[in-house]
Design a protein around this motif. Structure first.
Motif, PDB file in Angstrom:
ATOM      1  N   ILE A 363       0.825  -1.215   0.000  1.00  0.00           N
ATOM      2  CA  ILE A 363       0.000   0.000   0.000  1.00  0.00           C
ATOM      3  C   ILE A 363       0.862   1.270   0.000  1.00  0.00           C
ATOM      4  CG2 ILE A 363      -1.742   1.320   1.322  1.00  0.00           C
ATOM      5  CD1 ILE A 363      -2.862  -1.096  -0.198  1.00  0.00           C
ATOM      6  N   GLU A 364       1.995   1.219   0.721  1.00  0.00           N
ATOM      7  CA  GLU A 364       2.864   2.410   0.734  1.00  0.00           C
ATOM      8  C   GLU A 364       3.441   2.670  -0.655  1.00  0.00           C
ATOM      9  OE1 GLU A 364       2.978   4.677   3.096  1.00  0.00           O
ATOM     10  OE2 GLU A 364       1.512   3.383   4.102  1.00  0.00           O
ATOM     11  N   ASP A 365       3.840   1.583  -1.356  1.00  0.00           N
ATOM     12  CA  ASP A 365       4.358   1.752  -2.728  1.00  0.00           C
ATOM     13  C   ASP A 365       3.278   2.342  -3.617  1.00  0.00           C
ATOM     14  OD1 ASP A 365       6.688   0.606  -1.986  1.00  0.00           O
ATOM     15  OD2 ASP A 365       6.236  -1.397  -2.798  1.00  0.00           O
ATOM     16  N   LEU A 366       2.053   1.866  -3.405  1.00  0.00           N
ATOM     17  CA  LEU A 366       0.943   2.348  -4.226  1.00  0.00           C
ATOM     18  C   LEU A 366       0.723   3.851  -3.991  1.00  0.00           C
ATOM     19  CD1 LEU A 366      -1.489   1.967  -6.074  1.00  0.00           C
ATOM     20  CD2 LEU A 366      -2.817   1.225  -4.103  1.00  0.00           C
ATOM     21  N   LYS A 367       0.755   4.257  -2.717  1.00  0.00           N
ATOM     22  CA  LYS A 367       0.557   5.674  -2.406  1.00  0.00           C
ATOM     23  C   LYS A 367       1.621   6.532  -3.076  1.00  0.00           C
ATOM     24  CE  LYS A 367      -1.620   5.386   2.149  1.00  0.00           C
ATOM     25  NZ  LYS A 367      -1.349   5.615   3.575  1.00  0.00           N
ATOM     26  N   ARG A 368       2.872   6.040  -2.991  1.00  0.00           N
ATOM     27  CA  ARG A 368       3.972   6.792  -3.622  1.00  0.00           C
ATOM     28  C   ARG A 368       3.736   6.920  -5.129  1.00  0.00           C
ATOM     29  NH1 ARG A 368       7.401   4.880   0.336  1.00  0.00           N
ATOM     30  NH2 ARG A 368       7.579   2.841  -0.635  1.00  0.00           N
ATOM     31  N   ALA A 369       3.288   5.802  -5.723  1.00  0.00           N
ATOM     32  CA  ALA A 369       3.069   5.817  -7.177  1.00  0.00           C
ATOM     33  C   ALA A 369       1.937   6.780  -7.535  1.00  0.00           C
ATOM     34  CB  ALA A 369       2.730   4.410  -7.662  1.00  0.00           C
ATOM     35  N   ILE A 370       0.883   6.809  -6.723  1.00  0.00           N
ATOM     36  CA  ILE A 370      -0.239   7.723  -7.002  1.00  0.00           C
ATOM     37  C   ILE A 370       0.257   9.166  -6.966  1.00  0.00           C
ATOM     38  CG2 ILE A 370      -2.434   8.636  -6.089  1.00  0.00           C
ATOM     39  CD1 ILE A 370      -3.116   5.805  -5.157  1.00  0.00           C
ATOM     40  N   LEU A 371       1.003   9.493  -5.907  1.00  0.00           N
ATOM     41  CA  LEU A 371       1.511  10.866  -5.775  1.00  0.00           C
ATOM     42  C   LEU A 371       2.358  11.255  -6.977  1.00  0.00           C
ATOM     43  CD1 LEU A 371       2.680  11.691  -2.165  1.00  0.00           C
ATOM     44  CD2 LEU A 371       0.658  12.446  -3.401  1.00  0.00           C
ATOM     45  N   LYS A 372       3.212  10.308  -7.386  1.00  0.00           N
ATOM     46  CA  LYS A 372       4.110  10.601  -8.501  1.00  0.00           C
ATOM     47  C   LYS A 372       3.289  10.855  -9.765  1.00  0.00           C
ATOM     48  CE  LYS A 372       8.392   9.074 -10.458  1.00  0.00           C
ATOM     49  NZ  LYS A 372       8.793   7.873 -11.179  1.00  0.00           N
ATOM     50  N   ILE A 373       2.297  10.016  -9.996  1.00  0.00           N
ATOM     51  CA  ILE A 373       1.524  10.151 -11.233  1.00  0.00           C
ATOM     52  C   ILE A 373       0.685  11.434 -11.235  1.00  0.00           C
ATOM     53  CG2 ILE A 373      -0.352   9.117 -12.579  1.00  0.00           C
ATOM     54  CD1 ILE A 373       0.894   6.407 -11.909  1.00  0.00           C
ATOM     55  N   VAL A 374       0.100  11.802 -10.085  1.00  0.00           N
ATOM     56  CA  VAL A 374      -0.676  13.048 -10.101  1.00  0.00           C
ATOM     57  C   VAL A 374       0.234  14.275 -10.137  1.00  0.00           C
ATOM     58  CG1 VAL A 374      -2.714  12.050  -8.994  1.00  0.00           C
ATOM     59  CG2 VAL A 374      -1.021  13.244  -7.589  1.00  0.00           C
ATOM     60  N   GLY A 375       1.531  14.049 -10.023  1.00  0.00           N
ATOM     61  CA  GLY A 375       2.471  15.152 -10.258  1.00  0.00           C
ATOM     62  C   GLY A 375       3.038  15.771  -9.002  1.00  0.00           C
ATOM     63  N   PHE A 376       2.918  15.082  -7.863  1.00  0.00           N
ATOM     64  CA  PHE A 376       3.482  15.668  -6.652  1.00  0.00           C
ATOM     65  C   PHE A 376       4.961  15.352  -6.576  1.00  0.00           C
ATOM     66  CE2 PHE A 376       4.424  16.014  -2.100  1.00  0.00           C
ATOM     67  CZ  PHE A 376       3.986  17.309  -1.898  1.00  0.00           C
ATOM     68  N   ASP A 377       5.730  16.408  -6.439  1.00  0.00           N
ATOM     69  CA  ASP A 377       7.168  16.259  -6.431  1.00  0.00           C
ATOM     70  C   ASP A 377       7.656  16.772  -5.081  1.00  0.00           C
ATOM     71  OD1 ASP A 377       9.842  16.710  -6.645  1.00  0.00           O
ATOM     72  OD2 ASP A 377       9.759  17.707  -8.585  1.00  0.00           O
ATOM     73  N   GLY A 378       7.931  15.881  -4.186  1.00  0.00           N
ATOM     74  CA  GLY A 378       8.294  16.257  -2.827  1.00  0.00           C
ATOM     75  C   GLY A 378       9.578  17.075  -2.737  1.00  0.00           C
ATOM     76  N   THR A 379      10.290  17.227  -3.865  1.00  0.00           N
ATOM     77  CA  THR A 379      11.581  17.913  -3.786  1.00  0.00           C
ATOM     78  C   THR A 379      11.448  19.429  -3.916  1.00  0.00           C
ATOM     79  OG1 THR A 379      11.943  17.801  -6.154  1.00  0.00           O
ATOM     80  CG2 THR A 379      12.738  15.947  -4.859  1.00  0.00           C
ATOM     81  N   VAL A 380      10.275  19.911  -4.369  1.00  0.00           N
ATOM     82  CA  VAL A 380      10.146  21.357  -4.550  1.00  0.00           C
ATOM     83  C   VAL A 380      10.033  22.032  -3.189  1.00  0.00           C
ATOM     84  CG1 VAL A 380       8.711  23.209  -5.481  1.00  0.00           C
ATOM     85  CG2 VAL A 380       9.078  21.140  -6.807  1.00  0.00           C
ATOM     86  N   GLN A 381      10.923  22.994  -2.973  1.00  0.00           N
ATOM     87  CA  GLN A 381      10.918  23.726  -1.706  1.00  0.00           C
ATOM     88  C   GLN A 381       9.954  24.890  -1.810  1.00  0.00           C
ATOM     89  OE1 GLN A 381      13.608  23.556   1.038  1.00  0.00           O
ATOM     90  NE2 GLN A 381      13.553  21.447   0.330  1.00  0.00           N
ATOM     91  N   SER A 382       9.523  25.372  -0.683  1.00  0.00           N
ATOM     92  CA  SER A 382       8.659  26.557  -0.602  1.00  0.00           C
ATOM     93  C   SER A 382       7.607  26.640  -1.694  1.00  0.00           C
ATOM     94  CB  SER A 382       9.434  27.871  -0.649  1.00  0.00           C
ATOM     95  OG  SER A 382      10.760  27.710  -0.427  1.00  0.00           O
ATOM     96  N   VAL A 383       6.708  25.678  -1.671  1.00  0.00           N
ATOM     97  CA  VAL A 383       5.597  25.675  -2.625  1.00  0.00           C
ATOM     98  C   VAL A 383       4.684  26.854  -2.328  1.00  0.00           C
ATOM     99  CG1 VAL A 383       3.524  24.386  -3.271  1.00  0.00           C
ATOM    100  CG2 VAL A 383       5.673  23.184  -2.911  1.00  0.00           C
ATOM    101  N   TYR A 384       4.225  27.536  -3.366  1.00  0.00           N
ATOM    102  CA  TYR A 384       3.241  28.602  -3.186  1.00  0.00           C
ATOM    103  C   TYR A 384       1.877  28.063  -3.512  1.00  0.00           C
ATOM    104  CZ  TYR A 384       7.281  31.620  -3.399  1.00  0.00           C
ATOM    105  OH  TYR A 384       8.483  32.190  -3.169  1.00  0.00           O
ATOM    106  N   MET A 385       0.876  28.508  -2.769  1.00  0.00           N
ATOM    107  CA  MET A 385      -0.473  28.109  -3.109  1.00  0.00           C
ATOM    108  C   MET A 385      -0.844  28.824  -4.395  1.00  0.00           C
ATOM    109  SD  MET A 385      -2.670  26.157  -2.295  1.00  0.00           S
ATOM    110  CE  MET A 385      -2.925  25.611  -0.638  1.00  0.00           C
TER     111      MET A 385
END
Ligand SMILES: Nc1nc2c(ncn2[C@@H]2O[C@H](COP(=O)(O)OP(=O)(O)O)[C@@H](O)[C@H]2O)c(=O)[nH]1
Ligand SMILES: [Mg+2]
Length: 453
Positions: A363-385
């Protein structure tokens, strides 16, 4: 400064019972002082002082005791004179006080949704991107979303956009200066510098687009639709990801008929999961209706999660149906469920993940894959809304900058066209900040706010 003649009033706290309820008024100084005198008996209050006082009805009877504060213009949220009444958080009381305020001063009316913030914008207290961030801040459903909204609210995003706009103006002025002296040969050195500057602006835009893109995802979340043949474990997966029993799970194929939704947070990103009726040929009227809803839902998805069970062979007709309804560009993630039934361990790959909804494996792998596919990139600092509107303008600006670069590098090198592209890029940036926004756009933005904000 835009001063509105009409005073506006609204309950600023959430509907329902609470420890404290706040009523907010915004208008002129004379209306504010009149209201304080009429509703509390207090004359000559000091700005920004908290007075503990009775709150009266128009007949002079005390309705409650509470705090009243006068924020003298321009030092207030709206930039106008603002009065805040902090009383007990009882909806009956709050409505009664509002009714008395309206009766006391007939130039006062109920505020429309977002009208306080709209006045703040019109009075230059906030730019448009900041005003939008107010609502995103109020609505933020995760810590990451809250932090991103705060960065935009305090002007981080606006500052970046303003800087790009300034860089564009400066460059356009230089290009126009060259145009104003046509008799002089264009210095190749100068041209090189222009090229270099366009490159810099373009890079700056790319960075802002990346951070805004992440912000938009935090703001809007993504819709992930679970589809597949009956009995592969879609409802079990919805329950597993939701960490509660949202859907009924049985061994009977065709259990789920209606769409069932539940929002979850993965790393702060809101994912709206939709469980659907399993796709198959059926004569059951209810199930067929469910299947046509599934197919419609596929069209609205940001991502489709196609579930199969490892003990049943893949159904080509199910996949065909999905692809028939899948809009171009919508990503599909293939997930194989029930791997607990396998004797050998399942080998997951990037586009085919093995899980056991029943036991929680993978399930954790699946969650990571979902985030990646929807375009969430945890490396971006200081995200603006950011909102879709902002991204559209940023992309328009980027296109015009690209266009300017192309023209400059073409053999004709028409500098007037370069200047025009730079101007258009600048206007797009200005629209983010609300420098040239139409009443229509303002109406659309503020109508989504809550009343009292
Ligand atoms: N062994 C095993 N059984 C599962 C798993 N996930 C679901 N099931 C079973 O498969 C059946 C159908 O599950 P359900 O979630 O209703 O499937 P749906 O029709 O796709 O929604 C139920 O009996 C579940 O208990 C799993 O990971 N392993
Ligand atoms: Mg189901």
């Amino acid at each position: 400064m835009t001063r509105q003649a009409e005073g506006i009033v609204a309950v600023a706290t959430a509907p329902g019972r609470s420890g404290i309820g706040v009523i907010r008024f915004s208008g002129t100084e004379s209306a504010s002082l009149g209201l304080i005198k009429g509703m509390t008996g207090l004359s000559l209050p000091q700005p920004r002082h908290a007075y503990f006082t009775s709150v009266l009805d128009t007949a002079g009877n005390a309705l409650d005791k509470g705090i009243v504060i006068w924020f003298k213009a321009p030092h207030s949220y709206t930039g106008e004179d603002v009065v805040e009444f902090q009383v007990h958080g009882n909806p009956v009381l709050l409505n009664l006080i509002i009714k008395n305020i309206l009766a006391f001063d007939d130039s006062v009316r109920l505020a429309e949704p977002g009208e306080f913030t709209k006045r703040a914008f019109l009075n230059g207290r906030l730019d448009l991107a900041q005003a939008e961030a107010v609502m995103d801040f109020v609505n933020a459903s995760s810590e990451s979303a809250l932090r991103a909204a705060n960065r935009s609210l305090i002007g981080g995003f606006s500052k970046e956009c303003g800087q790009i706009e300034e860089e564009l103006i400066e460059l356009r002025t230089q290009v126009e200066a060259i145009l104003d002296f046509p008799e002089e040969e264009i210095d190749f050195l100068q041209e090189g510098r222009i090229n270099e500057k366009i490159g810099k602006i373009s890079a700056h835009l790319q960075t802002v687009i990346r951070t805004a893109d992440q912000g938009q995802l935090l703001q809007e979340g993504a819709v992930v639709v679970l589809v597949g043949s009956p009995n592969v474990g879609k409802s079990s997966l919805l329950n597993r990801l939701s960490e509660k029993d949202v859907a009924i799970v049985t061994e009977v194929p065709g259990t789920t008929r209606d769409l069932l939704g539940n929002a979850i947070l993965i790393n702060g990103v809101r994912i709206q999961l939709v469980d659907t009726a399993g796709l198959r040929q059926t004569d059951d009227v209810v199930e067929s209706a469910g299947i046509s809803r599934t197919l419609k839902q596929i069209e609205k998805a940001d991502m489709v999660l196609h579930l199969e069970a490892c003990n049943v062979s893949r159904s080509p007709s199910t996949l065909e149906l999905i692809h028939e309804h899948l809009p171009e560009g919508t990503p599909v993630l293939h997930v194989v469920n029930k791997i607990d039934l396998l004797e050998e361990p399942f080998k997951s790959s990037a586009d085919r993940i093995g899980i056991s909804a029943k036991f929680g494996t993978g399930i954790e792998d699946l969650k990571r894959a979902i985030l990646k596919i929807v375009g969430f990139d945890g490396t971006v600092q200081s995200v603006y809304m950011a909102r879709r509107r902002h991204l559209e303008e940023l992309r328009k600006a980027e296109q015009h900058v690209c266009q300017a670069k192309d023209i400059l590098n073409s053999s004709a090198r028409q500098l007037d066209l370069v200047a025009e592209e730079l101007r258009l890029a600048g206007t797009a940036m200005g629209r983010i900040l609300g420098e040239f926004s139409s009443d229509d756009l303002l109406g659309k933005i503020f109508s989504t706010f809550c009343i009292g904000k």
